[in-house]
Motif scaffolding. Structure first.
Motif, short mmCIF file in Angstrom:
data_model
loop_
_atom_site.label_atom_id
_atom_site.label_comp_id
_atom_site.label_asym_id
_atom_site.label_seq_id
_atom_site.Cartn_x
_atom_site.Cartn_y
_atom_site.Cartn_z
N VAL A 164 -44.15 116.30 43.47
CA VAL A 164 -42.98 116.52 44.35
C VAL A 164 -43.31 115.89 45.70
CG1 VAL A 164 -41.50 118.24 45.45
CG2 VAL A 164 -42.44 118.69 43.18
N PHE A 165 -42.43 115.00 46.14
CA PHE A 165 -42.70 114.23 47.36
C PHE A 165 -41.92 114.81 48.55
CE2 PHE A 165 -42.89 111.49 43.68
CZ PHE A 165 -44.08 110.81 43.82
N GLN A 166 -42.44 114.55 49.74
CA GLN A 166 -41.73 114.99 50.94
C GLN A 166 -40.36 114.32 51.02
OE1 GLN A 166 -43.89 114.27 54.58
NE2 GLN A 166 -42.13 114.79 55.88
N THR A 167 -40.30 113.05 50.62
CA THR A 167 -39.04 112.30 50.72
C THR A 167 -38.29 112.28 49.39
OG1 THR A 167 -40.34 110.32 50.34
CG2 THR A 167 -39.77 110.81 52.61
N PHE A 168 -38.56 113.24 48.55
CA PHE A 168 -37.87 113.46 47.27
C PHE A 168 -38.12 112.35 46.25
CE2 PHE A 168 -34.49 114.66 50.58
CZ PHE A 168 -35.22 115.76 51.01
N ASN A 169 -37.95 111.09 46.71
CA ASN A 169 -38.16 109.93 45.83
C ASN A 169 -37.35 110.02 44.54
OD1 ASN A 169 -39.70 108.42 47.53
ND2 ASN A 169 -41.65 109.15 46.74
N TYR A 185 -29.34 106.77 39.69
CA TYR A 185 -29.35 107.64 38.52
C TYR A 185 -28.75 109.00 38.88
CZ TYR A 185 -32.70 104.29 36.55
OH TYR A 185 -33.31 103.15 36.07
N THR A 186 -28.13 109.63 37.91
CA THR A 186 -27.61 110.98 38.14
C THR A 186 -28.78 111.97 38.14
OG1 THR A 186 -27.38 111.45 35.79
CG2 THR A 186 -25.49 110.41 36.88
N PRO A 246 -27.97 111.28 43.72
CA PRO A 246 -28.65 111.89 44.86
C PRO A 246 -27.85 111.85 46.16
CG PRO A 246 -30.20 110.66 43.54
CD PRO A 246 -28.86 110.42 42.93
N ARG A 247 -27.17 110.72 46.40
CA ARG A 247 -26.42 110.61 47.67
C ARG A 247 -25.29 111.62 47.77
NH1 ARG A 247 -27.15 105.09 46.77
NH2 ARG A 247 -28.61 104.15 48.26
N GLN A 248 -24.89 112.15 46.64
CA GLN A 248 -23.79 113.13 46.64
C GLN A 248 -24.31 114.55 46.84
OE1 GLN A 248 -22.56 111.56 42.73
NE2 GLN A 248 -20.50 111.37 43.59
N LEU A 249 -25.62 114.69 47.02
CA LEU A 249 -26.22 116.02 47.16
C LEU A 249 -26.78 116.22 48.57
CD1 LEU A 249 -28.34 116.04 43.86
CD2 LEU A 249 -26.06 117.00 44.18
N SER A 250 -26.92 117.49 48.96
CA SER A 250 -27.59 117.78 50.23
C SER A 250 -29.09 117.55 50.05
CB SER A 250 -27.33 119.24 50.61
OG SER A 250 -28.02 120.09 49.69
N THR A 251 -29.83 117.52 51.18
CA THR A 251 -31.27 117.28 51.07
C THR A 251 -31.95 118.39 50.28
OG1 THR A 251 -31.50 118.29 53.24
CG2 THR A 251 -31.49 115.89 53.16
#
Lengths: 224, 404
Positions: free
Chosen positions: A89-94, A99-100, A137-142
Motif C-alpha cells: 500500500v503506497f502513500q500515493t495510492f498508485n 482501470y476501474t 480512480p479519478r471519480q473517487l475521493s482520496t
C-alpha cells in the motif's frame, strides 16, 4: 515470518559518491503481527520496504519471508513472490488511472495467476466500495482511492502487507478510517502488517512501534 | 498471460485513444496505398494481357504492333492505316488460320466507337467464353440492313435500347458537326464481357465502309483483321510473323496479342517501380509513426509500468505489452487498409472501365493482400522493440513516486 539480517543498500549520488541508505543488522516480524516503523522523511524507510518487497535488490544481507530468501531470488522469482505473498500500500495510492476499481484489484490477481472476480468484488464491498466497482480512480475521493489500494494489496491473500505512509495523503478522518480498515482486513486475511509512518496518531494505534532510526544504522550517515 | 496482455493493450488503446486512432489511420492509408499499387500493377498486367477476345493476332497496315493491338482489340489508339480487302481474303485462306474477322474503324456515336465487322465476329464456337451473344430479346445485326448491336457499357452510358435509331458521327472523336446521314436501328444489346467490346457499337462492315462522306476508295479497305490461329499454334504464328513482318513490307502481323500487351507494361515498368517505391516509403513512415507515437508516450507510461511491476508484473510482460501494442495498432490499421484498398480499387476500376472497358477484380487472389498486412505487422512489432526496451529498463522504485 519476516527475517531481515545484515541488510545493506547504498545509492550512488550525482557527485559519484556511494551513499548508504539502509544498513539494518536484524529485523523480524512474526506471522499476523502488526508492526509500525517510526521514521522521518528521507530516513530510508521506503527503500527498506522496497528491499523487503523485492523491488530492490540489496547490496548485501538477507531478506526471508516464511523461509524463502527473497534477496537470493532472481528478478522473475522476486516478481512472482511479490505478486503472491506481499501486498503493498503506497502513500500515493498508485492506482492505475485507466482501470476501474474492480480492474485494479483483478489485475493484481492476474499477476499471481489467480484472478477471482468474486473475491475482488467481495474485497471492494468489504472496504465500502461495493457501489463503485466500475468507477475509475479519478471519480473517487482520496480516501476511497486508498481503500481500493487496500483491497488490491489483499487481493492475493498475502502473508505480509507493507504500507508506506498509507495515510500520508489523507485528512485525519479519512486517515483514521483507512488505517482501521487496513488493520481489520489484514487480521481477517491473517496477514502480517508492516507500516511505516511519521504520524504520531497513526503510530499510537500500534502496540508494536519500532524506531527506524535505531534499526537503520545508515540513518546517522544520511543528511538531515 | 495472454488475457493480461490483451487487457493491458486494450487499456492502453483507451488511454491513448487519439494517437491510436491517428496512427492506425495513417497505417490504413499507407497500407491501402501499398496494396492498391501492387494489386493494380499485377491485375492490370494480367487482365490487359488476357483481353484478346479469343484471337491470337491482329493483322493491319504497316506500323507499330502495339498501336495495332490497342486500336483493334482495345479500341483506344488511332489506326495504323487501312489495308486492302484482298489482304483479308488472303489471310482468311491461310491453312493455319482458323478464323479471320475484318474490322473497319473511324466513326463514333457520341464518343463511343462505331466499328464495322462481319457476323463471324460474334460467332465463336458455342463452348467458347469469347462468344458474344445479344441479350434476349435481341439479335446480331443483319449485314444487308442498317442495323447495330451495342456493347453493354456503351448502351448503359448512352441510354440506348433495342429499337432506338442512331446516326454515327465521322471520326473517332465526337464532333456534332460531322454526323452521317444514315440511320442504324439497334437490334441487340450485347451481354457484358468486362472487355473493350462493351464500349463499342457494332454495325455491318459494308455499312461503315459506305457511309455518306467516306471516300469511295475506302469501300474496299478495312482497318485491321483479327486472326485466330488453328489451336493457337505457335509455329503458325511464328511463320506468319516471319512472312508479314520480315519478308513483307506492307502489313504488320501483331502476334501474340498477350505478349505485345505485356511488352507495353514492361516498357512502363519503371513507373510501376517508382510508384511501388513511394508506397513502400509511405508504409515505412507510417510504421515509424506508430513507434514514435508509443515511444513519445513512454515518459507518461513510466509510472504505470512501475506500478505494474510493483504489483508483480515481470519486465518481459510489460515489454511484450508494448511490442504487441505496436503490432495491434498496425493490425487495426491494416484492417482499415483493406477498406482503403477496396475504395482505391473501386475508383480506379471504375475509371478503367469507362476508359477501356476492361474490368479489374480488386479482390483477385493476390499475395500482397496477405503479405502486406503480415509484413507491416511484423515490421511494427520489430520496431516496437525500441520503446519496449525503454519499458524493460524502467526503474520501479524511482518511478513509483509521482512526478511533481
Amino acid at each position: 515470518m519476516l527475517e531481515v539480517s545484515r541488510l545493506r543498500k547504498a545509492f550512488t549520488s550525482p557527485e559519484g559518491a556511494l551513499s548508504p541508505v539502509v544498513d539494518v543488522e536484524d529485523f523480524q516480524i512474526n506471522e499476523r503481527d502488526h508492526v509500525a516503523l517510526r521514521g522521518d522523511s528521507g530516513s530510508g524507510k521506503t527503500t527498506f520496504l522496497n528491499l523487503i518487497a523485492g523491488i530492490l535488490r540489496p547490496d548485501a544481507g538477507r531478506v526471508a519471508i516464511q523461509g524463502q530468501v527473497i534477496s537470493d531470488l532472481n528478478e522473475a522469482a522476486r516478481d512472482r513472490l511479490r505478486a503472491t505473498a506481499i501486498g503493498y500500500v503506497f502513500q500515493t495510492f498508485n492506482l492505475l488511472q485507466g482501470y476501474t476499481c474492480l480492474e485494479n484489484v483483478l489485475l493484481a490477481m492476474t499477476f499471481a495467476g489467480r484472478a477471482d472476480r468474486s473475491r475482488a468484488e467481495a474485497l471492494l464491498r468489504r472496504v465500502g466500495l461495493g457501489q463503485r466497482l466500475g468507477h475509475r480512480p479519478r471519480q473517487l475521493s482520496t480516501g476511497q482511492q486508498q481503500r481500493v489500494a487496500v483491497a488490491r494489496a489483499l487481493a492475493n491473500r498475502p502473508i505480509l502487507v507493507v504500507a508506506d505512509e498509507p495515510t500520508g495523503n489523507l485528512d485525519s478522518g479519512n486517515g483514521h478510517e483507512v488505517l482501521e480498515l487496513l488493520r481489520d482486513t489484514c487480521r481477517e486475511n491473517e496477514a502480517a502488517l508492516l507500516l511505516v509512518s511519521h504520524d504520531r496518531d497513526v503510530l499510537s494505534e500500534f502496540d508494536d512501534v519500532r524506531d527506524f532510526h535505531q534499526i537503520n544504522r545508515a540513518c546517522s550517515a544520511l543528511p538531515q | 498471460m495472454i488475457s493480461t496482455l490483451v487487457l493491458l493493450i486494450t487499456k492502453s488503446f483507451r488511454q491513448h485513444l487519439f494517437s491510436t486512432v491517428v496512427t492506425a489511420a495513417s497505417i490504413a492509408l499507407a497500407g491501402g496505398l501499398l496494396m492498391s499499387v501492387w494489386t493494380l500493377r499485377e491485375e492490370a498486367r494480367k487482365t490487359f494481357a488476357e483481353v484478346s477476345g479469343g484471337y491470337d493476332a491482329v493483322l493491319g497496315a504497316r506500323g507499330s504492333k502495339l498501336q495495332l493491338v490497342l486500336n483493334a482489340v482495345f479500341h483506344l489508339e488511332e489506326s495504323t492505316g487501312n489495308m486492302e480487302w484482298k489482304d483479308f481474303l488472303e489471310a482468311q485462306k491461310n491453312p493455319s488460320v482458323e478464323r479471320a474477322v475484318p474490322m473497319a474503324m473511324g466513326d463514333n456515336f457520341r464518343g463511343y466507337r462505331v466499328v464495322g465487322t462481319l457476323p463471324e465476329f460474334f460467332a465463336g464456337d458455342a463452348a467458347s467464353t469469347t462468344r458474344l451473344t445479344a441479350r434476349s430479346p435481341g439479335r446480331i445485326f443483319d449485314v444487308t440492313s442498317r442495323e447495330a448491336v451495342v456493347g453493354s457499357f456503351a448502351a448503359e452510358q448512352l441510354g440506348l435500347k433495342r429499337g432506338d435509331r442512331i446516326k454515327p458521327y465521322h471520326g473517332l472523336n465526337f464532333n456534332e458537326e460531322h454526323q452521317h446521314e444514315e440511320d442504324y436501328v439497334i437490334v441487340g444489346i450485347l451481354e457484358p464481357t468486362s472487355s473493350p467490346v462493351d464500349r463499342v457499337i457494332w454495325i455491318p462492315l459494308e455499312g461503315l465502309q459506305k457511309l455518306s462522306g467516306h471516300d469511295p476508295k475506302s469501300s474496299t479497305e478495312i482497318s485491321a483483321v483479327l486472326v485466330k490461329l488453328k489451336g493457337g499454334s505457335a509455329t503458325a504464328g511464328f511463320l506468319l510473323d516471319q512472312s508479314y513482318n520480315k519478308q513483307g513490307t506492307r502489313l504488320t502481323f501483331a502476334w501474340p496479342i498477350g505478349r505485345i500487351v505485356a511488352l507495353f507494361f514492361d516498357k512502363i515498368s519503371w513507373f510501376d517501380r517508382v510508384l511501388e517505391l513511394v508506397a513502400y516509403l509511405v508504409a515505412l513512415v507510417a510504421t515509424a509513426s506508430v513507434v514514435a507515437s508509443i515511444y513519445n508516450s513512454m515518459n507518461e507510461r513510466r509510472r504505470e509500468i512501475a506500478i505494474l511491476r510493483a504489483l508483480g508484473a515481470h519486465r518481459a510482460l510489460v515489454s511484450a505489452a508494448v511490442v504487441f501494442e505496436s503490432a495491434a495498432i498496425t493490425a487495426l490499421g491494416m484492417l482499415g487498409a483493406l477498406a482503403v484498398h477496396g475504395a482505391i480499387m473501386w475508383s480506379v476500376t471504375g475509371v478503367l472501365k469507362v476508359q477501356t472497358g476492361v474490368v479489374l477484380n480488386p479482390w483477385s487472389p493476390n499475395g500482397i493482400l496477405v503479405f502486406a498486412p503480415l509484413g507491416m505487422i511484423a515490421l511494427s512489432a520489430a520496431a516496437g522493440l525500441v520503446p519496449a526496451l525503454k519499458a524493460y529498463r524502467t526503474d520501479v522504485a524511482t518511478n513509483l513516486i509521482p512526478a511533481s
